[in-house]
Design an enzyme around this catalytic site. Structure first.
Site, short mmCIF file in Angstrom:
data_model
loop_
_atom_site.label_atom_id
_atom_site.label_comp_id
_atom_site.label_asym_id
_atom_site.label_seq_id
_atom_site.Cartn_x
_atom_site.Cartn_y
_atom_site.Cartn_z
N HIS A 16 76.32 37.29 79.07
CA HIS A 16 76.22 35.84 78.82
C HIS A 16 76.55 35.58 77.35
O HIS A 16 76.56 36.50 76.54
CB HIS A 16 74.80 35.35 79.12
CG HIS A 16 74.54 35.17 80.57
ND1 HIS A 16 74.37 33.94 81.15
CD2 HIS A 16 74.45 36.07 81.58
CE1 HIS A 16 74.17 34.09 82.45
NE2 HIS A 16 74.22 35.38 82.75
N GLY A 17 76.82 34.32 77.06
CA GLY A 17 77.09 33.95 75.67
C GLY A 17 78.29 34.70 75.12
O GLY A 17 78.30 35.14 73.98
N ALA A 18 79.33 34.81 75.96
CA ALA A 18 80.45 35.70 75.60
C ALA A 18 81.69 34.96 75.08
O ALA A 18 82.75 35.56 74.94
CB ALA A 18 80.82 36.56 76.81
N HIS A 57 74.07 31.79 73.56
CA HIS A 57 74.89 30.69 74.06
C HIS A 57 75.37 29.80 72.90
O HIS A 57 74.74 29.76 71.86
CB HIS A 57 74.08 29.84 75.05
CG HIS A 57 73.77 30.55 76.32
ND1 HIS A 57 72.49 30.81 76.75
CD2 HIS A 57 74.58 31.08 77.27
CE1 HIS A 57 72.53 31.46 77.90
NE2 HIS A 57 73.79 31.63 78.24
N SER A 88 75.76 25.15 86.32
CA SER A 88 74.42 25.19 85.72
C SER A 88 73.58 24.04 86.28
O SER A 88 74.11 23.13 86.93
CB SER A 88 74.52 25.03 84.20
OG SER A 88 74.95 23.71 83.88
N ASN A 117 80.75 35.67 80.84
CA ASN A 117 80.48 34.23 81.00
C ASN A 117 81.08 33.41 79.86
O ASN A 117 80.81 33.68 78.68
CB ASN A 117 78.96 33.99 80.99
CG ASN A 117 78.33 34.30 82.32
OD1 ASN A 117 78.94 34.94 83.18
ND2 ASN A 117 77.10 33.86 82.50
N ASP A 164 74.47 29.23 87.84
CA ASP A 164 74.25 29.82 86.52
C ASP A 164 72.83 29.49 86.05
O ASP A 164 72.41 28.32 86.07
CB ASP A 164 75.29 29.22 85.56
CG ASP A 164 75.37 29.94 84.23
OD1 ASP A 164 75.06 31.15 84.18
OD2 ASP A 164 75.76 29.29 83.24
P1 13P Z 1 79.02 30.67 75.98
O1 13P Z 1 78.16 29.60 75.39
O2 13P Z 1 79.23 31.78 74.97
O3 13P Z 1 80.29 30.17 76.52
O4 13P Z 1 78.21 31.34 77.20
C1 13P Z 1 78.19 30.74 78.45
C2 13P Z 1 77.19 31.35 79.37
O5 13P Z 1 76.61 32.38 79.12
C3 13P Z 1 76.92 30.64 80.64
O6 13P Z 1 75.90 31.24 81.36
O1 G3H Z 2 74.35 28.92 79.90
C1 G3H Z 2 74.78 27.90 79.38
C2 G3H Z 2 76.01 27.27 79.89
O2 G3H Z 2 76.89 27.05 78.81
C3 G3H Z 2 75.70 25.99 80.62
O3 G3H Z 2 75.34 25.00 79.69
O4 G3H Z 2 73.22 24.03 80.59
O5 G3H Z 2 74.69 22.75 79.01
O6 G3H Z 2 75.41 23.14 81.38
P1 G3H Z 2 74.62 23.64 80.20
ZN ZN Z 3 74.37 32.13 80.19
#
Ligand code: 13P
Ligand code: G3H
Ligand code: ZN
Length: 309
Positions: free
Chosen positions: A211-213, A180, A50, A254, A82
């Site tokens: 995402h957010g999985a 997330h 990220s 993810n 990401d």
């Molecule tokens: P989580 O917060 O559910 O682990 O999702 C991560 C994510 O979507 C990263 O892009």
């Molecule tokens: O999409 C979110 C991921 O968990 C990355 O989180 O932006 O804190 O690195 P972060």
């Molecule tokens: Zn994400």
């Protein structure tokens, strides 16, 4: 053994009922922990970085650490940006050798999202790099937003089909109710599977991304709380819902929060049980092993999504 794109991984996944795990990386122990799990499980692997990770570790460190992990283990890795928020960060990662980038234009109106995504696709494809885009918004669970209002931000199936057609994007992140972090639902978890089925039926060849999985497994939340943490009411996506989503075109799942919880729970336990310990290797090492255990669990669960294994 090398950095690979997600093309082949997704081509195999889309015809089968399993998904590829995409895990967020921020430091050496996390990278080592994840790659070791993929090596043990002989599984395809996506590591994702990220903007926050790039800021924390500095891009060059993450890149070199991933290269070192590949050299050390022989595991094939797709290295993915990401939530790239603009063309510049996507270009930088393409130029740095990433094999996949996400351009997240989900906060923009439809036409602007298309224009931005097309710009990234053009540059990335010219360099042999694949692109993930996002349509629809991953809502948080703010108190004042009811499910009806949240679903207004979910991905529109017809727009998804038009978006893919006009941008030429390789995979699409969709919004069907995940968010997330560790607090995804209040009360009963809900994902809009009918919407997902419709999207998949309109663009059956397009790998979809969830995402957010993270599942926010109770065992790890409890362990964090037992050893001094304060994360009450944390709730993730139940694993049977992930299995269900994988049946309808989800090829990439993810996961970041589950890694954070596993590592933190273990570090908290070690420090609480060994108050005299101050050698970072004595708690980062077990933290790294906890990452491996979690990723092995995730990989097995995702490969087993259809009950085929
Ligand atoms: P989580 O917060 O559910 O682990 O999702 C991560 C994510 O979507 C990263 O892009
Ligand atoms: O999409 C979110 C991921 O968990 C990355 O989180 O932006 O804190 O690195 P972060
Ligand atoms: Zn994400």
């Amino acid at each position: 053994m090398a950095l690979v794109t997600t093309k082949e991984m997704f081509a195999k996944a889309i015809g089968s009922d399993y998904a590829i795990g995409a895990f967020n990386v921020n430091n050496m122990e996390i990278i080592q922990g994840i790659v070791e799990a993929a090596q043990i499980e002989k599984a395809p692997l996506i590591l994702q970085v990220s903007a926050g990770a790039r800021k924390y570790a500095k891009p060059v460190y993450l890149l070199k650490l991933v290269e070192a992990a590949i050299e050390d283990t022989g595991v094939d890795v797709a290295l993915h940006l990401d939530h790239g928020e603009d063309f510049e960060i996507c270009k930088k990662c393409v130029d740095d050798g990433f094999t996949s980038v996400m351009i997240d234009g989900s906060k923009y109106p439809f036409e602007e999202n298309i224009a931005l995504t097309k710009q990234v696709v053009e540059y990335a494809h010219a360099h042999g790099v694949v692109v993930e885009a996002e349509l629809g918004k991953l809502a948080g669970i703010e108190d004042n937003i009811k499910v009806d209002a949240r679903s207004a931000t979910f991905t529109d199936p017809d727009e998804a089909a038009e978006f893919v057609e006009r941008t030429g994007v390789d995979s699409l992140a969709i919004a069907i109710g995940t968010s997330h972090g560790a607090y995804k639902f209040k009360g009963e978890p809900y994902l809009d599977f009918e919407r997902l089925k419709k999207i998949h039926s309109l663009i059956p060849e397009t790998p979809l991304v969830l995402h957010g999985a993270s599942s926010v497994l109770k065992e790890f939340v409890d362990r964090c709380n037992q050893y001094g943490g304060e994360i009450p009411g944390a709730q993730g996506v139940p694993e049977d819902m992930i299995h269900e989503a994988v049946k309808y075109g989800i090829c990439k799942v993810n996961v970041d929060t589950d890694l954070r919880l596993a590592m933190t729970a273990e570090i908290r336990r070690v420090l609480a049980e060994n108050p005299g310990e101050f050698d970072p290797r004595k708690y980062l090492g077990p933290g790294r092993e906890a990452i491996t255990g979690m990723v092995q669990h995730k990989i097995r669960d995702m490969l087993n999504a259809s009950g085929k294994m």
